[in-house]
Design a protein around this motif. Structure first.
Motif, PDB file in Angstrom:
ATOM      1  N   ALA A 206       0.820  -1.103   0.154  1.00  0.00           N
ATOM      2  CA  ALA A 206      -0.225   0.222   0.194  1.00  0.00           C
ATOM      3  C   ALA A 206       0.754   1.542   0.027  1.00  0.00           C
ATOM      4  N   CYS A 207       2.026   1.279   1.121  1.00  0.00           N
ATOM      5  CA  CYS A 207       2.576   2.547   1.289  1.00  0.00           C
ATOM      6  C   CYS A 207       3.697   2.605   0.265  1.00  0.00           C
ATOM      7  N   GLY A 208       4.478   1.173   0.272  1.00  0.00           N
ATOM      8  CA  GLY A 208       5.366   0.832  -0.329  1.00  0.00           C
ATOM      9  C   GLY A 208       7.205   1.443   0.996  1.00  0.00           C
ATOM     10  N   LYS A 209       6.948   1.803   2.428  1.00  0.00           N
ATOM     11  CA  LYS A 209       7.621   2.187   3.414  1.00  0.00           C
ATOM     12  C   LYS A 209       7.132   1.037   4.451  1.00  0.00           C
ATOM     13  N   GLY A 210       6.347   0.709   5.353  1.00  0.00           N
ATOM     14  CA  GLY A 210       7.267  -0.433   5.839  1.00  0.00           C
ATOM     15  C   GLY A 210       7.279  -1.544   5.544  1.00  0.00           C
ATOM     16  N   ALA A 211       7.822  -2.971   6.680  1.00  0.00           N
ATOM     17  CA  ALA A 211       8.199  -3.450   6.217  1.00  0.00           C
ATOM     18  C   ALA A 211       7.205  -4.801   6.075  1.00  0.00           C
ATOM     19  N   MET A 212       7.329  -5.262   5.001  1.00  0.00           N
ATOM     20  CA  MET A 212       6.008  -6.101   4.675  1.00  0.00           C
ATOM     21  C   MET A 212       6.551  -7.767   5.960  1.00  0.00           C
TER      22      MET A 212
ATOM     23  N   VAL B 296       4.612 -12.789   7.442  1.00  0.00           N
ATOM     24  CA  VAL B 296       4.192 -11.277   7.039  1.00  0.00           C
ATOM     25  C   VAL B 296       3.398 -10.962   8.614  1.00  0.00           C
ATOM     26  N   ARG B 297       3.569  -9.951   8.680  1.00  0.00           N
ATOM     27  CA  ARG B 297       3.328  -8.919   9.107  1.00  0.00           C
ATOM     28  C   ARG B 297       1.798  -8.183   9.405  1.00  0.00           C
ATOM     29  N   ASP B 298       0.879  -8.956  10.284  1.00  0.00           N
ATOM     30  CA  ASP B 298      -0.262  -9.001  10.720  1.00  0.00           C
ATOM     31  C   ASP B 298      -0.669  -7.581  10.008  1.00  0.00           C
ATOM     32  N   HIS B 299       0.175  -6.500  10.379  1.00  0.00           N
ATOM     33  CA  HIS B 299      -0.537  -4.891   9.840  1.00  0.00           C
ATOM     34  C   HIS B 299       1.172  -4.441   9.688  1.00  0.00           C
ATOM     35  N   CYS B 300       0.581  -3.081   8.447  1.00  0.00           N
ATOM     36  CA  CYS B 300       1.925  -2.406   8.144  1.00  0.00           C
ATOM     37  C   CYS B 300       2.152  -1.747   9.513  1.00  0.00           C
ATOM     38  N   PRO B 301       3.502  -1.169   9.508  1.00  0.00           N
ATOM     39  CA  PRO B 301       4.338  -0.519  11.097  1.00  0.00           C
ATOM     40  C   PRO B 301       4.188   1.052  10.048  1.00  0.00           C
ATOM     41  N   SER B 302       3.968   1.180   9.271  1.00  0.00           N
ATOM     42  CA  SER B 302       4.175   2.347   8.139  1.00  0.00           C
ATOM     43  C   SER B 302       2.501   3.330   8.589  1.00  0.00           C
ATOM     44  N   CYS B 303       1.879   2.326   7.394  1.00  0.00           N
ATOM     45  CA  CYS B 303       0.468   3.208   7.040  1.00  0.00           C
ATOM     46  C   CYS B 303      -0.543   2.660   8.359  1.00  0.00           C
ATOM     47  N   GLY B 304      -0.251   1.001   8.706  1.00  0.00           N
ATOM     48  CA  GLY B 304      -1.170   0.739   9.328  1.00  0.00           C
ATOM     49  C   GLY B 304      -2.426  -0.543   8.220  1.00  0.00           C
ATOM     50  N   GLU B 305      -2.091  -0.811   6.947  1.00  0.00           N
ATOM     51  CA  GLU B 305      -2.293  -1.545   6.381  1.00  0.00           C
ATOM     52  C   GLU B 305      -2.335  -3.086   7.000  1.00  0.00           C
ATOM     53  N   ALA B 306      -3.696  -3.678   6.370  1.00  0.00           N
ATOM     54  CA  ALA B 306      -4.226  -5.162   7.307  1.00  0.00           C
ATOM     55  C   ALA B 306      -2.976  -5.578   5.949  1.00  0.00           C
ATOM     56  N   LEU B 307      -2.366  -6.737   6.536  1.00  0.00           N
ATOM     57  CA  LEU B 307      -1.980  -7.129   5.686  1.00  0.00           C
ATOM     58  C   LEU B 307      -2.066  -8.866   5.825  1.00  0.00           C
TER      59      LEU B 307
END
Length: 133
Positions: A25-31, A38-49
């Motif tokens: 989504a943002c291209g910034k937070g580590a996936m 895979v993380r549950d949520h992006c640490p940068s934008c909070g997108e649910a992964l």
């Protein structure tokens, strides 16, 4: 009359970001938390992964790519240099292992990025629910 929550998500940029191990989504937070988790949520934008369902797909694609790269190379090396069988076994086994370990996170990230962009397996449902409520 298009719903802004369901706006188009470009697939190739999302796959590229995923292959770089970043949030699609943002291209910034580590996936990934570790090597492949895979993380549950992006640490940068909070997108649910946590909706991702890559399962065995990345492993199958990795094996397919490595074998299609390795088989012609193996034949060429054997016909050109005629090394001993044990040296070929050791060299190509080590090469296949290293290449698999290098490609697996890239392919998994790209697959998660494609799922996010195409809104597969629940990606995008939280925005649609938030706008309808």
């Amino acid at each position: 009359m298009s719903d802004p929550a369901l706006e188009d998500r470009p697939t190739w940029p999302a796959m590229r970001r995923g292959a770089m191990r970043k949030c699609p989504a943002c291209g910034k937070g580590a996936m990934f938390e570790g090597y492949l988790k895979v993380r549950d949520h992006c640490p940068s934008c909070g997108e649910a992964l946590h909706y991702q369902r890559a399962d065995d797909g990345p492993a199958y694609l990795t094996i397919l790519l490595v074998s299609h790269l390795g088989a012609p190379l193996l034949l060429w090396v054997f016909l050109t240099y005629q090394p001993s069988p044990i040296s070929m076994l050791i060299g190509f086994s080590a090469g296949a292992i290293v290449l698999c370990l290098a490609l697996l996170p890239l392919i998994k990230g790209a697959m998660v990025g494609a799922q996010w962009a195409r809104r597969m397996h629940g990606f995008g449902t939280e925005q649609a629910e938030a706008t309808s409520a």
